[in-house]
Design an enzyme around this catalytic site. Structure first.
Site, PDB file in Angstrom:
ATOM      1  N   HIS A  53       0.835  -1.201   0.000  1.00 53.55           N
ATOM      2  CA  HIS A  53       0.000   0.000   0.000  1.00 53.55           C
ATOM      3  C   HIS A  53       0.871   1.252   0.000  1.00 53.55           C
ATOM      4  O   HIS A  53       1.889   1.312   0.705  1.00 53.55           O
ATOM      5  CB  HIS A  53      -0.895   0.021   1.243  1.00 53.55           C
ATOM      6  N   ARG A 314      -7.355 -11.079   9.429  1.00 53.52           N
ATOM      7  CA  ARG A 314      -6.650  -9.870   9.900  1.00 53.52           C
ATOM      8  C   ARG A 314      -6.609  -9.894  11.433  1.00 53.52           C
ATOM      9  O   ARG A 314      -7.592 -10.279  12.057  1.00 53.52           O
ATOM     10  CB  ARG A 314      -7.395  -8.609   9.463  1.00 53.52           C
ATOM     11  N   GLU A 340      -2.590  -5.849  11.452  1.00 53.26           N
ATOM     12  CA  GLU A 340      -3.527  -6.132  10.354  1.00 53.26           C
ATOM     13  C   GLU A 340      -3.070  -5.341   9.127  1.00 53.26           C
ATOM     14  O   GLU A 340      -1.985  -4.748   9.120  1.00 53.26           O
ATOM     15  CB  GLU A 340      -4.950  -5.809  10.773  1.00 53.26           C
ATOM     16  N   CYS A 445       0.112 -32.551 -10.750  1.00 61.03           N
ATOM     17  CA  CYS A 445       1.513 -32.721 -10.349  1.00 61.03           C
ATOM     18  C   CYS A 445       1.726 -33.220  -8.921  1.00 61.03           C
ATOM     19  O   CYS A 445       2.835 -33.614  -8.560  1.00 61.03           O
ATOM     20  CB  CYS A 445       2.294 -31.421 -10.555  1.00 61.03           C
TER      21      CYS A 445
END
Ligand SMILES: Cc1cc2nc3c(=O)[nH]c(=O)nc-3n(C[C@H](O)[C@H](O)[C@H](O)COP(=O)(O)OP(=O)(O)OC[C@H]3O[C@@H](n4cnc5c(N)ncnc54)[C@H](O)[C@@H]3O)c2cc1C
Length: 481
Positions: A53, A314, A340, A445
């Site tokens: 952010h 969170r 958070e 896989c």
């Protein structure tokens, strides 16, 4: 009980604990990370939006804002030092009605107060040049050119590997059950024995209140706030190129649409307070909410290309603030609690700061030979043809593809197990090099990856697990039944 006395024991091998370990490994001292799961990055750090952010959202004057902006500025250099998948793609906050314009302006002003560089409010016309598929309702937007995206697994493993390379120890399957003060030391009781240390770092994510409240009379409370997601196939990867947010609300940043560092599209998260600190199940209601909310921001989102859904928790602290530093009434006990969102963005800055606080407290000297560099596992498809041929000559296992969806070779899988700390399970391999992360989600896989794990770790294939204790994959033989 171990005889060794550590300078610092860190509880939790998420991005925060590993970042503290990495920065603390710059100093002379004995440090170790205690983790209840079998690997690094098994908590919230494995299930988030992967966004670095820019820092316009966190309230000005808070620790959240300070560490977010500092961490976001550290990522480009850190990504180079530690070979982390990071991209500065920029982020956009949509304003979907004229009525909401004042809220967008106050978000912009908060960002300016936080010292976020390059923030601008852009018109609908400019917005369309950046993101052609935004909703017809969008009237303007906040543009943050410093926003980025990072692979959260890669970032956490890189921090852990670099810390280990510089001397930090890691103890997995080590569930901390109690912490008590014994004279000048802390005694940490775990499922794996008792450890003694001069200082403790509480980086236990959603459980950080439990440990804080064990040693301090100033109680805190962390509520797990669940966020659910859809992950879309890479064929949908160019639907948006920026991270596209809506205006934040009371419960957080709202449903966003973002490319991931590996070229998928991520849609989510929801925000719901729950009681169980380990409940990462997805719900029909949560996923419906994402479908509805995402369609308000971006047109024609191809949700039919969803390859998986998942949820993360969170660590929401009652005051919606990071709690960082030495507890007032518990000398030598350092909190990294309530981390958070934007904790992934802030983690490098938190790690550097907490390491400095501990070094000051214990008078630790810097090492002369600290190595800040880590090289990730080679991606053979990023090499020139000549280099690839040379690699396959030396390591023929780099010429054998095991995961078809993500084109991952046997050599990469072996290196994911050999690195320190290395993968021990299918999920450990998946998070390190993406075998099983693609369209078929490991359907093709997994058996081959299990064979390689068994071979590398010299174990019976029936002992290979999906994610450590209690998750064996082979439970018997069909024909024997
Ligand atoms: C839905 C969602 C979206 C998010 N999106 C973003 C984003 O885009 N950008 C951003 O910056 N941030 C984001 N975040 C926040 C970010 O993911 C977190 O802040 C960060 O991962 C927290 O890291 P951590 O190391 O504190 O916690 P964790 O990763 O949870 O690590 C804590 C560790 O402690 C261990 N532990 C717990 N109890 C014990 C015990 N008793 N003994 C030993 N070990 C123990 C756990 O097993 C775990 O491994 C998001 C979070 C969520 C949930």
């Amino acid at each position: 009980m171990q005889n060794k006395i550590y300078d610092t024991l860190i509880i939790g091998a998420g991005i925060v604990g590993c970042s503290v370990a990495r920065y603390l490994s710059k100093y002379k001292g004995d440090i170790a990370v205690l983790e209840r799961y079998e690997d690094v990055c098994c908590g919230t750090s494995k299930a988030n939006s992967g966004i670095v952010h820019a820092g316009f959202d966190a309230k000005h004057g808070t620790l959240m804002a300070k560490y977010n902006v500092e961490g976001s500025r550290m990522y480009p250099k850190l990504a180079q030092e530690l070979d982390i998948k990071y991209r500065n793609n920029g982020s956009i906050v949509l304003c979907l009605s004229e009525e909401d314009r004042p809220k967008l302006i106050s978000l912009y002003e908060n960002g300016i107060s936080n010292d976020v560089e390059g923030l601008r409010i852009i018109t609908r016309d400019e917005l369309l040049t950046l993101e052609p598929k935004v909703s017809d309702e969008a009237v303007c937007a906040l543009y943050a050119p410093t926003g980025g995206i990072v692979c959260p697994f890669d970032a956490t493993f890189a921090m852990a590997e670099n810390a280990a390379h510089n001397g930090a120890e890691f103890y997995f399957d080590t569930n901390v059950t109690a912490i008590v003060r014994e004279e000048a030391l802390w005694k940490i009781m775990t499922s794996n024995g008792t450890y003694l240390t001069r200082t403790v770092v509480n980086a236990a994510g959603c459980y950080s209140d439990v440990f804080h409240n064990m040693v301090s009379s100033k109680m805190i409370r962390i509520t797990p706030r669940r966020g659910e997601y859809f992950l879309l196939d890479r064929t949908a990867g160019d639907h948006v190129s920026h991270t596209v947010f809506r205006l934040p609300g009371k419960m957080g940043k709202g449903v966003l649409i973002t490319p991931t560092a590996h070229g998928n599209i991520l849609v989510g998260p929801t925000a719901e307070d729950i009681e169980d600190k380990d409940d990462v199940s997805t719900t029909a209601e949560g996923l419906d909410k994402i479908r509805h909310q995402s369609s308000l921001s971006i047109k024609d989102l191809p949700l039919n290309k969803t390859i998986t859904s998942f949820a993360g928790l969170r660590s929401h602290e009652d005051g919606h603030e990071f709690i960082i530093g030495e507890a007032e009434d518990a000398e030598g006990f350092f909190d990294c609690a309530g981390i958070e969102s934007p904790g992934l963005s802030a983690a490098p800055a938190i790690g550097a700061d907490v390491a400095e606080m501990i070094a000051y407290k214990l008078d630790l000297q810097e090492k002369e030979d600290f190595d800040p560099y880590r090289t990730g596992i080679t991606d053979p498809f990023a090499l020139s043809e000549d280099s690839l041929n040379e690699l396959i000559r030396v390591r023929p296992d780099y010429g054998r593809i095991v995961c078809r969806c993500e084109s991952i070779t046997e050599g990469q899988i072996r290196d994911a197990i050999r690195c320190v700390p290395g993968a021990r399970s299918l999920d450990g391999v998946k998070r390190r090099i993406r075998a099983g992360m693609g369209r078929c989600q490991g359907g093709f896989c997994s058996p081959a990856v299990m064979e390689i794990i068994a071979d590398e770790l010299q174990m019976d294939i029936s002992d290979v697990t999906k994610k450590g204790k209690g998750s064996r994959i082979i439970v018997g033989e069909n024909k024997a039944l």
